[in-house]
Design an enzyme around this catalytic site. Structure first.
Site, PDB file in Angstrom:
ATOM      1  N   TYR A 104       0.829  -1.206   0.000  1.00  0.00           N
ATOM      2  CA  TYR A 104       0.000   0.000   0.000  1.00  0.00           C
ATOM      3  C   TYR A 104       0.862   1.254   0.000  1.00  0.00           C
ATOM      4  O   TYR A 104       1.923   1.286   0.620  1.00  0.00           O
ATOM      5  CB  TYR A 104      -0.936  -0.003   1.224  1.00  0.00           C
ATOM      6  CG  TYR A 104      -1.855  -1.189   1.186  1.00  0.00           C
ATOM      7  CD1 TYR A 104      -3.047  -1.142   0.464  1.00  0.00           C
ATOM      8  CD2 TYR A 104      -1.481  -2.394   1.773  1.00  0.00           C
ATOM      9  CE1 TYR A 104      -3.866  -2.264   0.365  1.00  0.00           C
ATOM     10  CE2 TYR A 104      -2.285  -3.520   1.683  1.00  0.00           C
ATOM     11  CZ  TYR A 104      -3.479  -3.444   0.972  1.00  0.00           C
ATOM     12  OH  TYR A 104      -4.274  -4.550   0.859  1.00  0.00           O
ATOM     13  N   TYR A 130       7.615  11.107   4.977  1.00  0.00           N
ATOM     14  CA  TYR A 130       6.718   9.959   4.848  1.00  0.00           C
ATOM     15  C   TYR A 130       6.448   9.673   3.368  1.00  0.00           C
ATOM     16  O   TYR A 130       6.618   8.538   2.897  1.00  0.00           O
ATOM     17  CB  TYR A 130       5.408  10.247   5.599  1.00  0.00           C
ATOM     18  CG  TYR A 130       4.291   9.260   5.324  1.00  0.00           C
ATOM     19  CD1 TYR A 130       4.325   7.971   5.853  1.00  0.00           C
ATOM     20  CD2 TYR A 130       3.198   9.625   4.541  1.00  0.00           C
ATOM     21  CE1 TYR A 130       3.289   7.067   5.592  1.00  0.00           C
ATOM     22  CE2 TYR A 130       2.170   8.742   4.281  1.00  0.00           C
ATOM     23  CZ  TYR A 130       2.222   7.460   4.808  1.00  0.00           C
ATOM     24  OH  TYR A 130       1.199   6.580   4.543  1.00  0.00           O
ATOM     25  N   LYS A 134       7.667   6.405   1.246  1.00  0.00           N
ATOM     26  CA  LYS A 134       6.652   5.517   0.648  1.00  0.00           C
ATOM     27  C   LYS A 134       6.882   5.393  -0.863  1.00  0.00           C
ATOM     28  O   LYS A 134       6.742   4.312  -1.429  1.00  0.00           O
ATOM     29  CB  LYS A 134       5.240   6.061   0.918  1.00  0.00           C
ATOM     30  CG  LYS A 134       4.783   5.997   2.368  1.00  0.00           C
ATOM     31  CD  LYS A 134       4.632   4.583   2.902  1.00  0.00           C
ATOM     32  CE  LYS A 134       3.513   3.827   2.233  1.00  0.00           C
ATOM     33  NZ  LYS A 134       3.359   2.462   2.830  1.00  0.00           N
ATOM     34  N   TRP A 155      -6.156   9.185   3.183  1.00  0.00           N
ATOM     35  CA  TRP A 155      -6.926   9.622   4.354  1.00  0.00           C
ATOM     36  C   TRP A 155      -7.670   8.427   4.994  1.00  0.00           C
ATOM     37  O   TRP A 155      -8.887   8.466   5.224  1.00  0.00           O
ATOM     38  CB  TRP A 155      -7.923  10.710   3.961  1.00  0.00           C
ATOM     39  CG  TRP A 155      -7.313  11.991   3.456  1.00  0.00           C
ATOM     40  CD1 TRP A 155      -6.073  12.181   2.914  1.00  0.00           C
ATOM     41  CD2 TRP A 155      -7.944  13.281   3.448  1.00  0.00           C
ATOM     42  NE1 TRP A 155      -5.895  13.487   2.557  1.00  0.00           N
ATOM     43  CE2 TRP A 155      -7.032  14.194   2.874  1.00  0.00           C
ATOM     44  CE3 TRP A 155      -9.187  13.762   3.841  1.00  0.00           C
ATOM     45  CZ2 TRP A 155      -7.334  15.559   2.700  1.00  0.00           C
ATOM     46  CZ3 TRP A 155      -9.480  15.105   3.662  1.00  0.00           C
ATOM     47  CH2 TRP A 155      -8.563  15.990   3.108  1.00  0.00           C
TER      48      TRP A 155
HETATM   49  N1  LIG Z   1      -3.344   6.136   7.560  1.00  0.00           N
HETATM   50  C1  LIG Z   1      -3.532   6.816   6.429  1.00  0.00           C
HETATM   51  O1  LIG Z   1      -4.154   7.879   6.411  1.00  0.00           O
HETATM   52  C2  LIG Z   1      -2.983   6.273   5.139  1.00  0.00           C
HETATM   53  C3  LIG Z   1      -3.203   7.010   3.971  1.00  0.00           C
HETATM   54  C4  LIG Z   1      -2.718   6.515   2.770  1.00  0.00           C
HETATM   55  C5  LIG Z   1      -2.014   5.328   2.739  1.00  0.00           C
HETATM   56  N2  LIG Z   1      -1.776   4.649   3.898  1.00  0.00           N
HETATM   57  C6  LIG Z   1      -1.009   3.408   3.807  1.00  0.00           C
HETATM   58  O2  LIG Z   1      -1.887   2.338   4.082  1.00  0.00           O
HETATM   59  C7  LIG Z   1      -1.176   1.274   4.745  1.00  0.00           C
HETATM   60  C8  LIG Z   1      -1.883   0.911   6.032  1.00  0.00           C
HETATM   61  O3  LIG Z   1      -1.879   2.053   6.892  1.00  0.00           O
HETATM   62  P1  LIG Z   1      -2.670   2.081   8.281  1.00  0.00           P
HETATM   63  O4  LIG Z   1      -3.283   3.411   8.391  1.00  0.00           O
HETATM   64  O5  LIG Z   1      -3.504   0.860   8.430  1.00  0.00           O
HETATM   65  O6  LIG Z   1      -1.460   2.018   9.298  1.00  0.00           O
HETATM   66  P2  LIG Z   1      -1.506   1.947  10.894  1.00  0.00           P
HETATM   67  O7  LIG Z   1      -2.889   1.776  11.402  1.00  0.00           O
HETATM   68  O8  LIG Z   1      -0.687   3.079  11.394  1.00  0.00           O
HETATM   69  O9  LIG Z   1      -0.736   0.582  11.162  1.00  0.00           O
HETATM   70  C9  LIG Z   1       0.607   0.465  10.832  1.00  0.00           C
HETATM   71  C10 LIG Z   1       1.003  -0.970  11.055  1.00  0.00           C
HETATM   72  O10 LIG Z   1       2.411  -1.053  10.769  1.00  0.00           O
HETATM   73  C11 LIG Z   1       3.011  -1.720  11.862  1.00  0.00           C
HETATM   74  N3  LIG Z   1       4.407  -1.338  11.995  1.00  0.00           N
HETATM   75  C12 LIG Z   1       4.913  -0.126  12.290  1.00  0.00           C
HETATM   76  N4  LIG Z   1       6.252  -0.213  12.376  1.00  0.00           N
HETATM   77  C13 LIG Z   1       6.587  -1.514  12.127  1.00  0.00           C
HETATM   78  C14 LIG Z   1       7.795  -2.245  12.069  1.00  0.00           C
HETATM   79  N5  LIG Z   1       8.985  -1.666  12.321  1.00  0.00           N
HETATM   80  N6  LIG Z   1       7.745  -3.558  11.787  1.00  0.00           N
HETATM   81  C15 LIG Z   1       6.576  -4.179  11.563  1.00  0.00           C
HETATM   82  N7  LIG Z   1       5.382  -3.554  11.626  1.00  0.00           N
HETATM   83  C16 LIG Z   1       5.400  -2.229  11.896  1.00  0.00           C
HETATM   84  C17 LIG Z   1       2.199  -1.324  13.066  1.00  0.00           C
HETATM   85  O11 LIG Z   1       2.469  -2.195  14.136  1.00  0.00           O
HETATM   86  P3  LIG Z   1       2.218  -1.717  15.659  1.00  0.00           P
HETATM   87  O12 LIG Z   1       0.727  -1.754  15.831  1.00  0.00           O
HETATM   88  O13 LIG Z   1       2.927  -2.750  16.449  1.00  0.00           O
HETATM   89  O14 LIG Z   1       2.821  -0.352  15.775  1.00  0.00           O
HETATM   90  C18 LIG Z   1       0.795  -1.463  12.484  1.00  0.00           C
HETATM   91  O15 LIG Z   1       0.413  -2.811  12.432  1.00  0.00           O
HETATM   92  C19 LIG Z   1       0.250   1.791   4.906  1.00  0.00           C
HETATM   93  O16 LIG Z   1       1.039   1.337   3.837  1.00  0.00           O
HETATM   94  C20 LIG Z   1       0.100   3.290   4.832  1.00  0.00           C
HETATM   95  O17 LIG Z   1       1.284   3.926   4.394  1.00  0.00           O
HETATM   96  C21 LIG Z   1      -2.269   5.081   5.087  1.00  0.00           C
END
Ligand SMILES: NC(=O)c1ccc[n+]([C@@H]2O[C@H](COP(=O)([O-])OP(=O)(O)OC[C@H]3O[C@@H](n4cnc5c(N)ncnc54)[C@H](OP(=O)(O)O)[C@@H]3O)[C@@H](O)[C@H]2O)c1
Length: 303
Positions: A104, A130, A134, A155
């Site tokens: 992602y 960030y 990415k 978002w």
């Molecule tokens: N959030 C947004 O607004 C957004 C927007 C666009 C794209 N994305 C992308 O969508 C995807 C999912 O995002 P999300 O919002 O679901 O993320 P999230 O809720 O912040 O979860 C991040 C996950 O990554 C894990 N993580 C962090 N550091 C790590 C490490 N060193 N080794 C292994 N695992 C690790 C976390 O584990 P812990 O729980 O143990 O910390 C958690 O399971 C990502 O690729 C993100 O870049 C997100």
């Protein structure tokens, strides 16, 4: 390539908001080995290699990332290892065992100077660490030679985890007034929608004899557009009568009306794109998938 039905799926990052939904949606495709940071730390290449070699999945779905956009400005090396280096290693290991990878990425790979939704082919120019890390992760995964999908979303929120929806609900209980940026345009996307779409896309790929022909970047976001202030107002408007609101009867919202402010009035360490709408035409034309409008998604998420 052996299909996910035979060798199963390795889901990395199941404790995140997207990972949690993915664990519930991928099971229909085959056995899912879901791991969190305790079992695989993406900042440690040796752990990534060992895990993939021992599970030997048919597909790897990586929902883990360094997602703290502002903190990343002061931790660029850690963000780089998790968001850029790790996807490249996942790709290398996938290539070695004949697996495919779903990964992602984000609307923050763009600088926000556009005025029409960005297609996948639009030039990238991230404004923060960030987004830079990415983007590099996308490139290193693509260079690995493994069949891959990069799904760029935006978002992202859910009714669990750390996200804008829950932050607004917490702050609205604490404060009579909330000032939120009204000059950044984007598409709030419910994590469950992205997980369901991922499962539908993977179902197509595992049934296909050469999934590598679908390799590439795809945009996958809610339809429609709003600002952070517009999203916050919609949350406040919908929450009281929603199922989610009824589950928290003591949660009285003190804020009724969001005050839209300019981004410059509330400086943050990371710069963000002013406009980050993504065109979803490619995912529609390739897989016949279109996510609902952001307001409909919010209504479904709150219940
Ligand atoms: N959030 C947004 O607004 C957004 C927007 C666009 C794209 N994305 C992308 O969508 C995807 C999912 O995002 P999300 O919002 O679901 O993320 P999230 O809720 O912040 O979860 C991040 C996950 O990554 C894990 N993580 C962090 N550091 C790590 C490490 N060193 N080794 C292994 N695992 C690790 C976390 O584990 P812990 O729980 O143990 O910390 C958690 O399971 C990502 O690729 C993100 O870049 C997100």
């Amino acid at each position: 390539m052996t299909s996910a039905m035979d060798r199963g799926i390795l889901l990395i990052g199941w404790s995140g908001q997207l990972g949690y939904e993915l664990e519930r949606h991928l099971g229909v495709l085959g056995a899912v080995t879901a791991v969190d940071q305790d079992r695989i730390d993406l900042s440690r290449p040796d752990e990534i290699r060992t895990m993939i070699r021992s599970v030997r999945p048919g597909w790897i779905v990586n929902a883990a990332a360094y997602t703290a956009v502002d903190v990343a400005e002061s931790q660029p090396a850690l963000a780089q290892s998790i968001n850029a280096v790790a996807p490249g290693i996942i790709g290398e290991e996938a290539q070695r065992i004949g697996a495919g990878v779903v990964h992602y990425s984000t609307d923050y790979v763009f600088d926000g100077r556009a005025s029409d939704p960005y297609p996948e082919t639009a030039p990238t120019n991230p404004r923060n660490i960030y987004g830079q890390t990415k983007l590099e992760g996308e490139r290193l995964l693509a260079a690995s030679g493994a069949p891959f999908l990069v799904l760029r979303t935006s978002w992202l929120y859910a009714t669990r985890g750390k996200n804008f929806l829950l932050t607004i609900l917490r702050l609205a209980q604490e404060r009579p007034e909330l000032r939120i940026a009204g000059d950044q345009t984007g598409a709030p996307t419910w994590a469950r929608m992205v997980a369901a779409a991922t499962s539908a896309i993977l179902a197509r790929l595992v049934a296909h004899s050469s999934p590598a022909q679908y390799s590439g970047v795809y945009h996958l976001t809610a339809a429609g557009q709003t600002t952070w202030a517009g999203f916050a107002q919609a949350i406040l408007d919908q929450y009281p009568a929603s199922e989610f609101g009824r589950l928290h009867p003591g949660a009285t919202l003190r804020t009724k009306q969001i005050q839209a402010i300019a981004t410059g009035d509330y400086p943050t360490p990371a710069k963000r794109p002013a406009y980050s709408l993504l065109s979803n035409q490619k995912v529609w034309e390739t897989f016949g998938i279109a996510l609902p409008d952001w307001q409909e998604q919010l209504r479904l998420a709150l219940g």
